[in-house]
Design an enzyme around this catalytic site. Structure first.
Site, PDB file in Angstrom:
ATOM      1  N   CYS A 166       0.815  -1.221   0.000  1.00 15.18           N
ATOM      2  CA  CYS A 166       0.000   0.000   0.000  1.00 15.18           C
ATOM      3  C   CYS A 166       0.845   1.266   0.000  1.00 15.18           C
ATOM      4  O   CYS A 166       0.363   2.332  -0.384  1.00 15.18           O
ATOM      5  CB  CYS A 166      -0.954   0.011   1.190  1.00 15.18           C
ATOM      6  N   ASN A 201     -10.067   0.197  -0.489  1.00 19.99           N
ATOM      7  CA  ASN A 201      -8.612   0.192  -0.406  1.00 19.99           C
ATOM      8  C   ASN A 201      -8.052  -0.393  -1.700  1.00 19.99           C
ATOM      9  O   ASN A 201      -8.164  -1.591  -1.948  1.00 19.99           O
ATOM     10  CB  ASN A 201      -8.167  -0.652   0.798  1.00 19.99           C
ATOM     11  N   HIS A 218      -3.245   7.433   2.010  1.00 17.70           N
ATOM     12  CA  HIS A 218      -3.653   6.118   1.509  1.00 17.70           C
ATOM     13  C   HIS A 218      -5.069   5.856   2.003  1.00 17.70           C
ATOM     14  O   HIS A 218      -5.377   6.019   3.183  1.00 17.70           O
ATOM     15  CB  HIS A 218      -2.693   5.055   2.030  1.00 17.70           C
TER      16      HIS A 218
END
Length: 323
Positions: free
Chosen positions: A113, A280, A250
């Site tokens: 990520c 996500n 993020h």
């Protein structure tokens, strides 16, 4: 001083939109449960046969179009992903071929990520060193391909997508008033590997495996480490949190984003949020959020923008830039 500035952004989301209700007859979960714990309302899934390189290519083409450039204007591609089409070659090389680039370099970065932050810092360093003048930096993922559809703690969180930026060399004075990337801060700590990982791979199981996560522990590390890395990068840039115009985090979980903003003393009005619509998307989440905010005209020339992310590894980092 040679700087690198974001000249344009681009993005691509697969056509299939999956609402939270899609999970209700498959898992012991509800739309309300997912929204209240994550802030996610929907996400996009890649179609059958649609690969990470397909998504990345579309985002790259969008960024080039918005920059008024063609592939021949680009010196290289740095692409962040944890879900490549193949073990090798790099997804970046397939994007390179799709764009018709006959020269230059193309390679992948894998920091889960945090991948886009790492890729952006990497491309910035190359531009500062004079190794390139224009670099396409891409984050692209098809996380729907590594989900355990019986694990409600993970499979409801992730989506697919791609975002890209054109990073271009500019001249600055070497101070915090310059436009472009001002500072970055990158970190990893492998002792936390078991908190977020995929239980398969070439040299272990010979399979792609499924994502595994200890959500509560990841949450605790995320809030602490994200706020710290953002402040570290701001210190390097000679700026303070009071001077930040936009936080582009993020997009993992609304509670993590809110807690991080609070630790930085930033109101949520200064935070770019796409988690409700995208879920996500791992390395794609920050460039997707940048592209959405850019298209909406939120960023003004001279705005201070902070991006930060944490992912498996654990790996985390941040970039401070002036738009």
């Amino acid at each position: 001083m040679r700087r690198s500035m974001i000249r344009a952004t681009g993005c691509y989301l697969p056509d299939q939109i999956v609402e939270n209700s899609w999970f209700e007859d498959k898992l012991d979960t509800t739309d309300e449960w997912i929204r209240s714990r994550t802030g996610i309302e929907r996400r996009h899934f890649a179609a059958e046969g649609q690969t990470t390189s397909d998504l990345a290519l579309r985002a790259a083409q969008d960024a080039l179009t918005r920059a008024g450039m063609v592939a021949a204007d680009i010196d290289g591609i740095v692409l962040a992903t944890s879900t490549p089409d193949f073990t090798f070659p790099a997804v970046a090389t397939m994007v390179q071929a799709g764009l018709g680039m006959k020269t230059g370099f193309a390679y992948d970065v894998q920091a889960v990520c945090a991948g886009f932050v790492f890729a952006l810092a990497n491309a910035d360093a190359m531009i500062r060193a004079g190794l390139a003048s224009r670099v396409l930096v891409i984050g692209a993922e098809t996380f729907s391909r590594i989900m355990d559809w019986e694990d409600r703690g993970t499979c409801v969180l992730f989506g697919d997508g791609a975002g890209a930026v054109v990073l271009e060399a500019v001249e600055g004075n070497g101070d915090s008033n310059d436009r472009g990337l001002l500072a970055s801060d990158l970190n990893s700590d492998g002792q936390y590997r078991d908190l977020l990982y995929v239980d398969g791979g070439v040299s272990t199981t010979g399979t792609a495996g499924h994502l595994r996560m200890q959500g509560n522990l990841v949450f605790r590390h995320a809030v602490e480490k994200l706020a710290k890395t953002a402040h570290t990068a701001l210190d390097k840039a000679g700026l303070t949190a009071d001077e930040v115009d936009w936080l582009v985090p993020h997009q993992a979980n609304l509670r993590i984003i809110s807690a991080t903003a609070q630790k930085m003393n930033l109101p949520m009005e200064k935070v770019v949020l796409t988690v409700a619509d995208h879920g996500n998307t791992s390395a794609a989440s920050i460039p997707l959020a940048l592209a959405v905010a850019d298209a909406e005209g939120r960023f003004k020339p001279g705005d201070v923008v902070v991006t930060e992310a944490i992912g498996g590894g654990l790996s985390w980092g941040s970039v401070v830039l002036r738009w």
